[in-house]
Structures are given as structure tokens and as C-alpha cells.
Design an enzyme around this catalytic site. Structure first.
Site, PDB file in Angstrom:
ATOM      1  N   LYS A   1     -19.304  -3.455  -7.698  1.00 44.70           N
ATOM      2  CA  LYS A   1     -18.620  -4.200  -6.457  1.00 44.70           C
ATOM      3  C   LYS A   1     -17.873  -3.595  -5.731  1.00 44.70           C
ATOM      4  O   LYS A   1     -17.302  -2.486  -6.339  1.00 44.70           O
ATOM      5  CB  LYS A   1     -18.067  -5.737  -7.166  1.00 44.70           C
TER       6      LYS A   1
ATOM      7  N   ARG B   1     -10.246 -19.236 -12.629  1.00 41.09           N
ATOM      8  CA  ARG B   1     -10.704 -18.795 -11.384  1.00 41.09           C
ATOM      9  C   ARG B   1     -12.032 -19.617 -11.020  1.00 41.09           C
ATOM     10  O   ARG B   1     -11.967 -20.556 -10.245  1.00 41.09           O
ATOM     11  CB  ARG B   1     -11.198 -17.401 -11.246  1.00 41.09           C
TER      12      ARG B   1
ATOM     13  N   HIS C   1     -14.520 -14.172 -18.692  1.00 41.82           N
ATOM     14  CA  HIS C   1     -13.765 -13.343 -18.185  1.00 41.82           C
ATOM     15  C   HIS C   1     -12.406 -13.287 -18.935  1.00 41.82           C
ATOM     16  O   HIS C   1     -11.862 -14.581 -18.673  1.00 41.82           O
ATOM     17  CB  HIS C   1     -13.682 -13.254 -16.792  1.00 41.82           C
TER      18      HIS C   1
ATOM     19  N   ARG D   1     -19.052  -5.518 -19.606  1.00 40.92           N
ATOM     20  CA  ARG D   1     -19.113  -5.227 -18.180  1.00 40.92           C
ATOM     21  C   ARG D   1     -18.096  -3.931 -17.864  1.00 40.92           C
ATOM     22  O   ARG D   1     -16.962  -4.347 -17.960  1.00 40.92           O
ATOM     23  CB  ARG D   1     -18.826  -6.393 -17.342  1.00 40.92           C
TER      24      ARG D   1
ATOM     25  N   TYR E   1       7.386   7.507  13.983  1.00 35.79           N
ATOM     26  CA  TYR E   1       8.063   6.068  14.944  1.00 35.79           C
ATOM     27  C   TYR E   1       9.343   5.740  13.957  1.00 35.79           C
ATOM     28  O   TYR E   1       9.233   5.527  12.830  1.00 35.79           O
ATOM     29  CB  TYR E   1       6.985   5.052  14.448  1.00 35.79           C
TER      30      TYR E   1
ATOM     31  N   CYS F   1       1.685   7.227  10.432  1.00 36.47           N
ATOM     32  CA  CYS F   1       1.019   6.601  11.671  1.00 36.47           C
ATOM     33  C   CYS F   1      -0.339   5.936  11.139  1.00 36.47           C
ATOM     34  O   CYS F   1      -1.080   6.172  10.131  1.00 36.47           O
ATOM     35  CB  CYS F   1       0.783   7.494  12.524  1.00 36.47           C
ATOM     36  N   MET F   2      -1.157   5.653  12.333  1.00 34.51           N
ATOM     37  CA  MET F   2      -2.562   5.088  12.196  1.00 34.51           C
ATOM     38  C   MET F   2      -3.648   6.178  11.603  1.00 34.51           C
ATOM     39  O   MET F   2      -4.334   5.742  10.725  1.00 34.51           O
ATOM     40  CB  MET F   2      -3.004   4.391  13.209  1.00 34.51           C
ATOM     41  N   ASP F   3      -3.310   7.508  12.179  1.00 37.72           N
ATOM     42  CA  ASP F   3      -4.253   8.504  11.938  1.00 37.72           C
ATOM     43  C   ASP F   3      -3.696   9.623  11.196  1.00 37.72           C
ATOM     44  O   ASP F   3      -4.469  10.611  10.916  1.00 37.72           O
ATOM     45  CB  ASP F   3      -5.002   8.591  13.175  1.00 37.72           C
TER      46      ASP F   3
END
Length: 385
Positions: free
Chosen positions: A41, A137, A167, A223, A269, A315-317
């Protein structure tokens, strides 16, 4: 094939041989009659669902488990023919798709079954009944719910009850009191089930923790999730080390800029970091859009087999690191994994972020290409961009 198959200098490396090794170790731990569901998953916990699923099946896993019907259909479209279980809730109106693709789904609501019976499909729909023995759950919680659900399943010839499962919430903890309570609840419910349902079913209760710690208590299947990827489900299990594991995920980048800065100069920043003296600062092309989140400011990365801290806000990148000397552009940086004699383990990152190791590979985004290795050789590059 090399990193030139994509056009950025940050990538993840997935060691499929480690996936195989970890499955083999689990198989050795389990009784011969107990098989393995490979849990793939969430894009195989960020490793790549199709690639990991195929390798897991080659390594001896018998079945696959996902969370969403979409994930299961993707595997079918990729040519995976092994049995697949969807462990999450699926919409009743989509069950003809599940039946058509021979995908088993989770059931725990009478109303859900009633709605499924109003849809049209010609092939049997395989069901795994989820019992909530203490996770809180999803799942049925009483024998009364069980009887009601079984009655509506029995009334439909195209609904096939294939398995029962639950589970465990605390199988990875030192105090096993609650785990034992859940086990007892499951057994009580199963004794009732056997009295009211004459047909054979499969049972799978064990997650990675329970499977490793109590292999003799497992049933037809376990599992195998987090530990298939080489990570222990908790510090307790890691200390016990019931089986040996090899991590399969590493994260790499390269220096794209190196500069010498004077004292009292600011980085990134908010100017949250200022040099105390002359410092070499390197820039690497990874940021929070890649899943390398801002809270990792201050975390170490590896350059030349040595630790170097991230300085300034991520930063973002891109993000910046403090170097111990000048390095050339293109020098490799390891953010997760081993370089020389040093290693930055996923567990270390999880501790730094005050979370669990499961979250770390999951949070590395689709922008980061995945390179797949078997026995040290690149076999595939997946660049979704």
C-alpha cells in the site's frame, strides 16, 4: 542505465535484493504452513508498488495487500496476477470492478453488503471479514454483528467469504497485555464463527511485529509490511531483533553549488542561520516539495563519508549544508543510507522528526526519481515526471 535517465541531481535508490532478503528471513521465522502477504500500500511505503510487488512475489510472497481499490487495479494493469486484498473501505458501487479483476475486498458492514447486492456483476466477489478486536478503526466488534453480516453474505451466491482478519494495536510494544487481550478476543469470536459458519476460511492476524515476535501464533498468512522494507516496527522489536533485516531505501543527491561565506552572513529564508566564521556552504537540489520537510533543518547529511548539518530553512526545491572544506560541484550527498563508514538510518530521521520510521520513505514525493537495483545493478528507473 544511470542517473542520466532523468534530469535532476536527487534520486532514491531502492534495493530490490534487500526486499528479497527480508522476505526470506521472515519465511525462515514462520512455520511452513504460514504464507506471506506482501503489503505494498501507499506505493509500497514510497518504494514503488509495482516493482516491489513483483520482487516480493519472486521472493516467495504468495499474495499482496493494499489499502485502496485504485492501488489494486494499478497492480492488475501492470500485469500482476497474484491474489490481492484491499484492506481499506471500498465504495459498494465499485465492487463490480473488484470482482472483474479478481480483487478481494474488506467487509465489516451489513449496509455495505446490502448496497453491493444492488450492483451488477457476474464473477464472485471475494470478501475478507475484518474484526475489530481492539484497534478501534474498522471492523465488527461483536458476535451479534457477525451473525447479521454472515446472514446477508450467505444469502448472495456471488459473495464469497474467503478470510477473517484483525489488526494488533500494540504487538510492537514491550507491554504485551493489550496484545494478549486482542488475541483472546479474536479467539472468542472465532469459536463463535466456527459454530455458525461451516465453510473453511483463511485467517491472517499478524503484522510485521506479531509475525516476528510470535511466529508460532500466526495462522494461514501474515501481513508483512514495514519490515519487508528492512525497518523494524518499533525500538522494542529492533532491540529484540527476531530476524535480520536489510534496509531497501536510500536517498541521494549532489552538490550543485559551493561557496565560501564570511562570518555573520545569513542563509535562506528568515535569516535563521548566520555564519560564525568563514564557512563553506553547499547547496543540494532537494526541498520540502520533495518531502524533505522544513523540520529537517539541523539534520545531518553525508558528504565524503562525513556528517554535515543542514543550515538555514529548507526551501521548496533546495537546501544548504555547512561543509568542512571546499568540495567540487557534483560531489555525492547521502541523505538516507550509507556513505563510507557512516550511515544515516531511517530510524535516525524518524527520531529527529519525533515520528515513526514508516513515515520517512512515504513522505519522499513523486518528484524524486526511483532507481531500482538487484545485486548492485540498476534494473529500472522510474521517473513519474
Amino acid at each position: 542505465m544511470s542517473i542520466e535517465a532523468f534530469y535532476r541531481d536527487t534520486w532514491a535508490e531502492i534495493d530490490l535484493s534487500a526486499i528479497e532478503y527480508n522476505i526470506e528471513q521472515m519465511q525462515k521465522r514462520l512455520p511452513q504452513h504460514t504464507g506471506i502477504y506482501a503489503v505494498v500500500k501507499a506505493d509500497a511505503y514510497g518504494h514503488g508498488d509495482v516493482q516491489v510487488a513483483k520482487q516480493a512475489l519472486r521472493a516467495g510472497a504468495k499474495r499482496l495487500a493494499v489499502s485502496l481499490l485504485d492501488e489494486a487495479v494499478k497492480l492488475r494493469r501492470a500485469g500482476v496476477t497474484a491474489p490481492i486484498l484491499v484492506m481499506g473501505w471500498s465504495r459498494p458501487e465499485d465492487m463490480p470492478i473488484a470482482a472483474e479483476n479478481d480483487i478481494a475486498v474488506t467487509v465489516f458492514q451489513k449496509e455495505w453488503v446490502d448496497q453491493v447486492k444492488e450492483t451488477s456483476f457476474n464473477k464472485p466477489l471475494k470478501l475478507h471479514m475484518k474484526w475489530d478486536t481492539g484497534m478501534g478503526r474498522v471492523g465488527i466488534r461483536s458476535t451479534k454483528e457477525m451473525d447479521t453480516l454472515l446472514s446477508v453474505i450467505k444469502a448472495s451466491p456471488l459473495l464469497e467469504l474467503q478470510a477473517l482478519y484483525t489488526h494488533f494495536a500494540t504487538a510492537d510494544e514491550e507491554d504485551l497485555t493489550y496484545y494478549q487481550e486482542q488475541t483472546a478476543r479474536f479467539q472468542d469470536m472465532y469459536e463463535h464463527f466456527k459454530r455458525v459458519w461451516p465453510h473453511p476460511v483463511e485467517i491472517h492476524t499478524g503484522n510485521s511485529a506479531a509475525s516476528q515476535r510470535f511466529p508460532e501464533h500466526m495462522h494461514h498468512f501474515v501481513r508483512f509490511g514495514i519490515s519487508m522494507y528492512g525497518l523494524y516496527p518499533s525500538p522494542v522489536v529492533k532491540k529484540e531483533r527476531p530476524i535480520d533485516l536489510n534496509p531497501s531505501f536510500s536517498l541521494k543527491s549532489q552538490l550543485i553549488h559551493v561557496k565560501k561565506m564570511d562570518s555573520n552572513e545569513a542563509i535562506s529564508y528568515g535569516a535563521t542561520y548566520q555564519t560564525e566564521e568563514e564557512e563553506w556552504i553547499g547547496t543540494i537540489p532537494i526541498g520540502y516539495a520533495d518531502g524533505w520537510i522544513r523540520k529537517l533543518q539541523g539534520m545531518d547529511v553525508l558528504v565524503d563519508g562525513k556528517r554535515h548539518p543542514i543550515v538555514g530553512r529548507i526551501c521548496m526545491d533546495q537546501c544548504m549544508i555547512k561543509l568542512d572544506r571546499e568540495y567540487s560541484v557534483g560531489t555525492k550527498v547521502t541523505l538516507i543510507g550509507k556513505q563510507g563508514n557512516e550511515i544515516i538510518h531511517t530510524d535516525e530521521l524518524a527520531d529527529y522528526l519525533e515520528t515513526i520510521n514508516y513515515e520517512i520513505p512515504c513522505m519522499i514525493s513523486y518528484r524524486v526519481p526511483r532507481m531500482y537495483f538487484i545485486n548492485g545493478h540498476i534494473v529500472e528507473v522510474d521517473n513519474t515526471l
